[in-house]
Scaffold this motif. Structure first.
Motif, PDB file in Angstrom:
ATOM      1  N   ARG A   1       0.639  -1.127  -0.028  1.00 28.36           N
ATOM      2  CA  ARG A   1       0.064  -0.075   0.264  1.00 28.36           C
ATOM      3  C   ARG A   1       0.733   1.390   0.362  1.00 28.36           C
ATOM      4  O   ARG A   1       1.991   1.355   0.781  1.00 28.36           O
TER       5      ARG A   1
ATOM      6  N   ASN B   1       0.848   5.414   0.704  1.00 29.83           N
ATOM      7  CA  ASN B   1       0.128   6.444   0.730  1.00 29.83           C
ATOM      8  C   ASN B   1       1.663   7.598   1.042  1.00 29.83           C
ATOM      9  O   ASN B   1       2.315   7.837   1.652  1.00 29.83           O
TER      10      ASN B   1
ATOM     11  N   ASP C   1       5.242   7.134   1.674  1.00 24.44           N
ATOM     12  CA  ASP C   1       5.134   5.750   2.511  1.00 24.44           C
ATOM     13  C   ASP C   1       4.490   4.240   1.602  1.00 24.44           C
ATOM     14  O   ASP C   1       3.629   4.202   1.494  1.00 24.44           O
TER      15      ASP C   1
ATOM     16  N   THR D   1       3.669   0.368   2.686  1.00 26.05           N
ATOM     17  CA  THR D   1       3.151  -0.156   3.919  1.00 26.05           C
ATOM     18  C   THR D   1       2.851  -1.791   3.016  1.00 26.05           C
ATOM     19  O   THR D   1       2.462  -2.045   1.883  1.00 26.05           O
TER      20      THR D   1
END
Lengths: 148, 105
Positions: free
Chosen positions: B6, B8, B11, B13
């Motif tokens: 993921r 964002n 970032d 993840t």
């Protein structure tokens, strides 16, 4: 009389078989009435030995790995064997952080983990012939043995 | 495959699967390196929420991503690690170079 039992599995040296080997050994050891932590310890140690056979023993060629598992009383005895390239210097190979493959992100922690999670680790190896790693662990100790 | 990742902002993840072994470590390594190449990532967050098994192949993979992030001026953190995973992170010494957060990040 001491309880004994044995099993042997053989599988292709593919990394996708590692979870199968862990589950098989975990299922076999349930008859010793282990704690969840003991099962996790054995699964981790087994995983390290099988990974070593795939990555180092066979250098990712697909051949056969054998896992032999025996119960003698309360002791679980696991032997992971390959017929791969063998280890020239076993003592060196067992040093924490030592790896012959730093470029492929091997951590060098395999044998250290086996020794941390099992009671005893023995390695027999011959260059060009293969390697057998035998690990022992007492499972489901009587309650008193946990006391200091 | 893509379900592990993921993005964002900067970032990335990584939703670590139930068992992080040699097989899964290779998958995550390939997937995350491809994402890092194509997006501007400054932090990798390993989320161990679902993870109950990890061996030294997982440690090697985390250290590899840590080295890449260092090179790019970023960092690596671990979140939601259960007691077992924490023990492996501690035993391996990885906890010295990555921050491990109690709950989520």
């Amino acid at each position: 009389m001491e309880q004994t039992n044995e099993m042997r599995i053989e599988f292709d040296s593919r990394s996708c078989n590692e979870s199968f080997a862990r589950v098989a050994v975990a299922a076999f050891m349930t008859q010793l009435n282990p704690t969840l932590e003991e099962v996790a310890d054995v699964k981790t140690a087994l995983s390290e030995a099988v990974t070593n056979a795939i990555v180092h023993g066979y250098e990712n060629r697909v051949e056969k790995i054998t896992v032999h598992c025996a119960i003698r009383g309360q002791e679980l005895i696991l032997t992971v064997s390959d017929k791969g390239k063998g280890i020239a210097d076993v003592e060196k190979a067992m040093e924490p952080l030592f790896t012959t493959k730093p470029d492929s992100e091997r951590s060098g922690m395999g044998f250290a983990f086996m020794e941390a999670f099992m009671d005893e680790v023995q390695v027999r190896s011959a260059v060009g012939e293969g390697t057998a790693v035998t690990m022992k662990k007492k499972i489901g100790r009587p309650a008193g043995e946990y006391l200091d | 495959m893509e379900d592990f990742f993921r993005i964002n902002g900067t970032d990335l993840t990584v939703c670590v699967p139930a068992e992080l072994d040699h097989y899964m470590a290779e998958k995550i390594k390939r997937g995350s390196d491809r994402l890092i190449e194509n997006s501007n990532i400054r932090r990798i967050i390993f989320d161990f929420q679902k993870t109950c098994f990890m061996d030294s192949s997982g440690i090697g993979m985390i250290m590899g991503r840590y080295k890449n992030m260092c090179f790019m001026g970023g960092d690596v953190v671990a979140v939601n690690a259960n007691e077992r995973i924490r023990r492996i992170l501690t035993l391996s010494g990885v906890y010295k170079v990555i921050d491990i957060y109690e709950g989520s990040y």
